[in-house]
Design a protein around this motif. Structure first.
Motif, PDB file in Angstrom:
ATOM      1  N   TYR A  99     -55.449  11.544  93.731  1.00  0.00           N
ATOM      2  CA  TYR A  99     -56.123  11.048  94.926  1.00  0.00           C
ATOM      3  C   TYR A  99     -56.172  12.176  95.955  1.00  0.00           C
ATOM      4  O   TYR A  99     -55.146  12.770  96.290  1.00  0.00           O
ATOM      5  CB  TYR A  99     -55.372   9.847  95.512  1.00  0.00           C
ATOM      6  N   LYS A 105     -63.255  16.042  96.969  1.00  0.00           N
ATOM      7  CA  LYS A 105     -63.250  15.798  95.527  1.00  0.00           C
ATOM      8  C   LYS A 105     -63.857  16.964  94.755  1.00  0.00           C
ATOM      9  O   LYS A 105     -63.297  17.412  93.736  1.00  0.00           O
ATOM     10  CB  LYS A 105     -64.002  14.507  95.202  1.00  0.00           C
ATOM     11  N   SER A 106     -64.984  17.461  95.205  1.00  0.00           N
ATOM     12  CA  SER A 106     -65.660  18.548  94.478  1.00  0.00           C
ATOM     13  C   SER A 106     -64.793  19.798  94.406  1.00  0.00           C
ATOM     14  O   SER A 106     -64.811  20.521  93.400  1.00  0.00           O
ATOM     15  CB  SER A 106     -67.013  18.874  95.126  1.00  0.00           C
ATOM     16  N   TYR A 108     -61.505  19.923  94.265  1.00  0.00           N
ATOM     17  CA  TYR A 108     -60.465  19.709  93.254  1.00  0.00           C
ATOM     18  C   TYR A 108     -61.057  19.681  91.851  1.00  0.00           C
ATOM     19  O   TYR A 108     -60.394  20.101  90.886  1.00  0.00           O
ATOM     20  CB  TYR A 108     -59.697  18.423  93.546  1.00  0.00           C
ATOM     21  N   GLU A 109     -62.274  19.203  91.729  1.00  0.00           N
ATOM     22  CA  GLU A 109     -62.919  19.185  90.420  1.00  0.00           C
ATOM     23  C   GLU A 109     -63.228  20.590  89.917  1.00  0.00           C
ATOM     24  O   GLU A 109     -63.427  20.794  88.713  1.00  0.00           O
ATOM     25  CB  GLU A 109     -64.217  18.370  90.482  1.00  0.00           C
ATOM     26  N   ILE A 120     -60.151  11.897  89.265  1.00  0.00           N
ATOM     27  CA  ILE A 120     -59.985  12.361  90.645  1.00  0.00           C
ATOM     28  C   ILE A 120     -60.746  11.415  91.559  1.00  0.00           C
ATOM     29  O   ILE A 120     -61.958  11.227  91.408  1.00  0.00           O
ATOM     30  CB  ILE A 120     -60.488  13.805  90.823  1.00  0.00           C
ATOM     31  N   GLU A 122     -61.311  10.007  95.711  1.00  0.00           N
ATOM     32  CA  GLU A 122     -61.115  10.304  97.125  1.00  0.00           C
ATOM     33  C   GLU A 122     -60.418   9.131  97.802  1.00  0.00           C
ATOM     34  O   GLU A 122     -60.696   7.969  97.505  1.00  0.00           O
ATOM     35  CB  GLU A 122     -62.448  10.596  97.809  1.00  0.00           C
TER      36      GLU A 122
END
Length: 222
Positions: A99, A105-106, A108-109, A120, A122
């Motif tokens: 989380y 998010k992008s 971490y991706e 993953i 948010e």
């Protein structure tokens, strides 16, 4: 927690934990405050933790920090930019959900090893301030009061929540993006002289003020 050195005043967690763990961003010891900035080697080695929340104060997570944590299925990070980790930091990541803060998010991706988590998602963070468009098409600022309780307030508590030149009728939502809006922060509509009316929906229980009393100078209000 264990002290690293007096120069950095930094602490990191020690082992022997289980269940849901929330790492503090700061601790007090002998009357002195210490920021938590690192998670050490083997900090949670072989523990039975199921979830861990990592504060934004942490800037380093060492290899093997969560080695052997086979029950770890939820990792909540409050850093918007991914910290550098290696393959041994979260060995169980393929079975865990990550989380991350809204809007990150992008990042971490695309980050090494973080991108290998099972999923993953948010999630909101306590104190997070964000601006979004309401159902009426109005750009409004919100502040997360409690991510766990999914509550928020309108405004950051100091500045206007909408453009001060806004001209028209305003509806303050009681629900927004999965959050219950329970408060209107101080100065949320300060000096919004063209505001024609404000509708406060059911569920909002606290209305802030400004020191000058001009928060609610314009209306009418419903």
């Amino acid at each position: 927690y264990a002290e690293l050195d007096d120069a950095n005043d930094s602490y990191y967690p020690a082992p022997t934990y289980s269940g849901n763990i929330i790492i503090k961003s700061e601790i007090t010891y002998n009357g002195k405050n210490y920021p938590v900035t690192r998670i050490s080697y083997d900090a949670f080695l072989g523990s039975s933790i199921t979830s861990v929340t990592i504060p934004s104060s942490v800037t380093s997570i060492y290899p093997r920090a969560f080695n052997g944590c086979t029950s770890l299925t939820s990792v909540i990070v409050k850093q918007k930019a991914p910290i550098s980790i290696n393959s041994g930091t979260f060995p169980n990541r393929a079975n865990a959900i990550l989380y991350v803060p809204i809007g990150s998010k992008s990042a971490y991706e695309s980050a090494n090893y973080w991108k290998e988590f099972k999923e993953i998602l948010e999630a909101y963070v306590d104190g997070e301030i964000f601006t979004a468009t309401t159902a009426e098409g109005i750009e409004m600022t919100f502040k997360v009061l409690s991510a766990a309780n999914k509550t928020a307030q309108v405004g950051d508590g100091s500045n206007p929540a909408i453009d001060q030149s806004f001209d028209g009728d305003l509806v303050v939502p009681s629900q927004f993006n999965g959050l219950s809006v329970t408060d209107v922060g101080c100065n949320a509509f300060y000096n919004c002289q063209n505001l024609q009316s404000v509708t406060i929906q059911e569920g909002i229980v606290n209305l802030g003020t400004s020191g000058s009393g001009r928060h609610w100078s314009y209306g009418p209000f419903y």
